[in-house]
Write an enzyme that holds these catalytic residues in place. Structure first.
Site, PDB file in Angstrom:
ATOM      1  CG  HIS A 147       3.644   8.759   0.870  1.00  0.00           C
ATOM      2  ND1 HIS A 147       3.160   7.487   0.976  1.00  0.00           N
ATOM      3  CD2 HIS A 147       2.961   9.506   1.768  1.00  0.00           C
ATOM      4  CE1 HIS A 147       2.231   7.457   1.916  1.00  0.00           C
ATOM      5  NE2 HIS A 147       2.093   8.660   2.407  1.00  0.00           N
TER       6      HIS A 147
ATOM      7  CG  HIS B 208      -2.269  11.280   0.361  1.00  0.00           C
ATOM      8  ND1 HIS B 208      -1.282  10.935  -0.520  1.00  0.00           N
ATOM      9  CD2 HIS B 208      -1.738  11.115   1.602  1.00  0.00           C
ATOM     10  CE1 HIS B 208      -0.200  10.564   0.146  1.00  0.00           C
ATOM     11  NE2 HIS B 208      -0.453  10.669   1.431  1.00  0.00           N
TER      12      HIS B 208
END
Ligand SMILES: Nc1ncnc2c1ncn2[C@@H]1O[C@H](COP(=O)(O)OP(=O)(O)O)[C@@H](O)[C@H]1O
Ligand SMILES: Nc1ncnc2c1ncn2[C@@H]1O[C@H](COP(=O)(O)OP(=O)(O)O)[C@@H](O)[C@H]1O
Ligand SMILES: [Mg+2]
Ligand SMILES: [Mg+2]
Ligand SMILES: [Mg+2]
Ligand SMILES: [Mg+2]
Lengths: 352, 210, 352, 210
Positions: free
Chosen positions: C218, C56
């Site tokens: 995700h 991320h």
């Protein structure tokens, strides 16, 4: 083509509108396109302007602000802007101290900025064009249009922007910009192609396991294609192209205040003991996490070659739309460059 | 017969049609050895010329040519923008006040225009650019004009030369512009800029032939 | 799989090594993984820690520094970190003023951070866990693990980090963080999937003309798939999901100093007249230029709904590897939040 | 017969083999309704357990179980990490000092472990998690242990129950964990965590059967 766009012909305009809404500290002009500091002209300060095709964001528009550019002129995607843009922009930001055009060495950019300089000079405004030609993938300047302007442009905009802010006059800014260009070298690698909105399909096809080495920033093919390798191998290759690059000579054309004059320039190679600013750039689609793997190896190669990285910049700063890939720029950093590199900057795309 | 203003205006209008029609083709040529925008650039430029034309149609030929040049200059972009911009502007500066062009005037326009291309782009013969078309074309025009010929004859004489010069760009290796980065890989492709230049001559021939 | 990596099992470690080399102002620990301010613990200051799966970036490691996080704990790619990481990190950065864990609401993150809090509390360190659960794509909390923590996390790390820097105590930091979470809502759109290095192939397949709406971070599928639309249409949809989202209630578990206690929380919907911070985020592979087209429309939708954007953030801050797509976060901004938003920050990924 | 330390160590070793072998399969199950990492997580975790095991092999069963739990806790990550970590740690805390386990001890280990899962994850029956396997398994074990049975009998009794419980996760809609975001789309897939739990029981049965 999967992009966050409306009609292809409105892409640049609407992105500019978005920037204008998000950044009231910029003034965006639409006919012709340019953006400049809302507080320009800044009294007594040399105005630094750059420009080029769109598709490289945040460069250049994202670097407009205190400590970097006074103005930027975006062309259509990957197409250089036209002289009227630079002319209008220069008139909007010149405080009387003159205007420096930072020009990436692409035939189109060079000619449009030259035409612009003539127009601006014709109005009695002091003007200088300095080229950035730092892409070591282009080997000779005799049989080509010369090295392309790539990563060093970002560093030049930071350093020269800071100098102008500190009160350098036009000639000092031009000299500094020329020095930064001569001290900087870059090399780029593409993992994927990119799609110009108006074209609708990728500029080149690249196999699932192929990468393109020695690319510019317009989705143009590079020097050669090869199977994808580990990040260590690709980084080492790119870094060695830069660090082992021999002296590079070419003729550039600069405005001497009256007319165009040819100038011979030779960039000296890196030498053991040099301090450098290392810039690891994403071509747009590569996330910053992967850039740190590049940086890791780059640091090792630099050490092995006797170069010391004293500052760094890691992120997407000069991009080719959504292309995956990276470029490395090394800039030899003397005290003057370091001091200006560390100076404050406040722009949408670069804050210090 | 000389070339009059109506013919000039028709020429420009037809060129706009041609660049609209050849947009994809020119872009494909540019995709092979450049950055896939030449057709888009020319189409955008002449579209703008069409927008501007009504405001100067009743002015002299010099003004019209200058307007075309300035419009191309500020709308085409890329390498071809300043080259074509200069080409037409130089002609316009030379022909200020004229309402029709004798063969001599016409050849002077082309000569000034090609001079503009040379000054701006500094191409050399064999660099695989539009100059590789204009150089022999200008020679052929001069030769024909030397015979105290008419404009249509001058253009007629230039057309086969242009055709040959265009094809001759194919085996060349580019040494200027974006295509030069391809080195030997630029060999075997026709130069996009020479192609768009060829259309200028071909289209004018059609117009003059009526 | 086209990535700038060496062996898949070394991806996270080598990226951390790159960060450590590039940012000497951070301390990177490898066994277990965590990074913290090199000058931590900062005397008298509450320590703010976050963490989560890698992939991320720049979140969270890129937000470690003065004015934001004291420490960050990266897990494997898309896998939450383990309690020993948070425990060691907390011990390294606690100055005695206590530790705030900012936790994205994913079952794995929640449970690992809870285990960590127990360990940390067991050592006599004051600790608080505050959840971020802001993803309006998840409608109910009764039949799911509740809303996922997405974009608001970035804004919370900035605001709460500034508060800790200004001397807020642990309880004040926790209250503020809870408020920011309750004031923030997000929605995400994927144009392409992404590839977890260890998996080697894209997490989901998306057709050439399809987009996935209501995604997390995700690479998990979203609420539904649809043909790609114009950026205006997609932005309007995402913005309306956020702005029209009704009150949202759920039970969260917080550490009360002795044990876990359930807490009922209700987020009020946005109301006409609200000032907001607008955050337009790239999922990693979408270039910033396209984000400005999103921002342009978002501004219009907000105006039409009676919301005023008073600050904005546009760029790749909370990403899903190389996924193309965007997310929008709107955060209701009261004076406290605005003041802290404007406070200085100096981290690799966010500078003010 | 009770279960001794050697059998425990063999169990852990075989589990490591099983999770290596089933890494892809478990990951595929997780790809369907989660984030495609469960097999990778379990494989990494038990690999670490193997590294740690030699340092505690000669300690008591409680210490071994606690070490397994702590190792899983600090290496698996995700949801299953703290769940399995707690599962084994709770057993270890209960069985401190023991060198072998009678059926009663064994069932207490499982009961404590399942209690840990409940405490950490707060699953309810039917949420489509590993708890949907452990709940009926624990009941079956308790019933069998009530007959003053041996450990192998307890596990034998649990195995068919586990098999059925595993299959029973397929039609369920997930209400906890990542799979819950899929809503009805989670129906029709076997739960990855329940599957990795099933392997624990199946492998133990093989070990005890010799
Ligand atoms: N230095 C030069 N001198 C003359 N013509 C040039 C030069 N460089 C490029 N050209 C011409 O310009 C054409 C490309 O134009 P275009 O594609 O519109 O611009 P760009 O290359 O900037 O994308 C080439 O095909 C060539 O004919
Ligand atoms: N709240 C919960 N209680 C019990 N088990 C859970 C819970 N949430 C998830 N699980 C189990 O964890 C498994 C997923 O584990 P894993 O994939 O390793 O973690 P993650 O979901 O974080 O990626 C699920 O299949 C389910 O059996
Ligand atoms: Mg171009
Ligand atoms: Mg071109
Ligand atoms: Mg996971
Ligand atoms: Mg998983």
């Amino acid at each position: 083509m999967k992009k966050l766009i409306n009609a292809v012909e409105d892409v640049v305009k609407e992105q500019l509108e978005g920037m204008a809404l998000a950044h009231p500290e910029l003034k965006v002009n639409y006919e012709p396109y340019y953006m400049c500091r809302a507080d320009a002209p800044v009294k007594g300060k040399v105005a630094v302007i750059s420009g080029g095709g769109s598709g490289h964001e945040p460069m250049h528009g994202g670097f407009v602000g205190k400590g970097m550019l006074d103005g930027a002129c975006p062309g259509e995607v990957f197409t250089s802007p036209t002289p009227d843009q630079m002319y209008e922009c220069a008139k909007a930001v010149d405080s009387g101290a003159g205007v420096l055009f930072i020009v990436k060495n692409y035939t189109g950019d060079v000619m449009n900025f030259e035409a612009a300089a003539e127009l601006v000079a014709g109005e009695g405004v002091k003007v200088q064009n300095i080229l950035i030609d730092d892409d070591v993938a282009v080997k000779d300047s005799l049989y080509t249009a010369g090295r392309r302007g790539v990563g060093t442009t970002v560093l030049a905009e930071k350093v020269v922007g800071a100098a102008a802010e500190e009160g350098y006059d036009l000639e000092q800014c031009a000299d500094l910009c020329r020095k930064v260009n001569q001290y900087g070298r870059s090399f780029g690698v593409a993992l994927t192609s990119c799609t110009v909105p108006a074209a609708g399909k990728p500029t080149f096809e690249l196999g699932e396991d192929e990468v393109e080495m020695g690319i510019g920033i317009h989705g143009e093919p590079g020097t050669h294609r090869m199977p994808i390798k580990s990040v260590d191998e690709m980084t080492q290759y790119a870094a060695e192209q830069i660090i082992d690059d021999p002296a590079y000579s070419r003729t550039v054309r600069e405005w001497d205040g009256e007319q165009w004059a040819d100038k011979e320039l030779t960039d000296e190679p890196f030498a053991k003991g040099d301090k450098v600013i290392a810039f690891v750039n994403s071509m747009g689609g590569t996330p910053v996490s992967e850039l740190y793997a590049v940086y890791r190896k780059l640091d090792e190669v630099c050490r092995a070659k006797g170069l010391t990285i004293v500052r760094n910049l890691v992120g997407p700063y000069i991009t080719s739309l959504e292309m995956q890939g990276f470029s490395i720029t090394l800039l030899k950093a003397d005290d003057e460059i370091l001091k200006l590199w560390d100076a404050p900057a406040s722009t949408p795309g670069f804050v210090r | 017969m000389s070339m009059n203003k109506a013919q000039l205006v028709t020429w420009l209008g037809k060129l706009n049609d041609v660049y609209a029609e050849k947009k994809e083709y020119l872009t494909e040529l540019d995709a092979a050895i450049g950055d896939a925008d030449h057709g888009i650039n020319m189409n955008r430029g002449f579209g703008k010329v069409m927008e501007k034309l009504p405001t100067v149609e009743d002015k002299d030929i010099g003004t019209i040519l200058k307007t075309v040049g300035m419009t191309l200059m500020s709308s085409v972009g890329g390498a071809s923008g300043p080259l074509y911009g200069t080409f037409w502007m130089k002609g316009g500066m030379l022909l200020a006040g004229k309402d029709e062009l004798a063969a001599d005037d016409f050849v002077q326009f082309i000569e000034a225009g090609v001079g503009g291309i040379l000054q701006r782009g500094r191409p050399e013969l064999g660099d695989k650019t539009m100059y590789d078309l204009w150089a022999p074309v200008l020679e052929a025009m001069k030769d024909e004009a030397g015979n105290a010929s008419e404009v249509i004859a001058v253009v007629d004489a230039a057309l086969p030369v242009a055709e040959k010069a265009l094809a001759d760009t194919i085996p060349l290796q580019a040494k200027k512009g974006r295509a030069s980065y391809l080195g030997e890989r630029s060999i075997g492709h026709q130069d996009p800029g020479a192609t768009s230049s060829y259309y200028m001559i071909e289209t004018l021939r059609d117009v003059l032939a009526g």
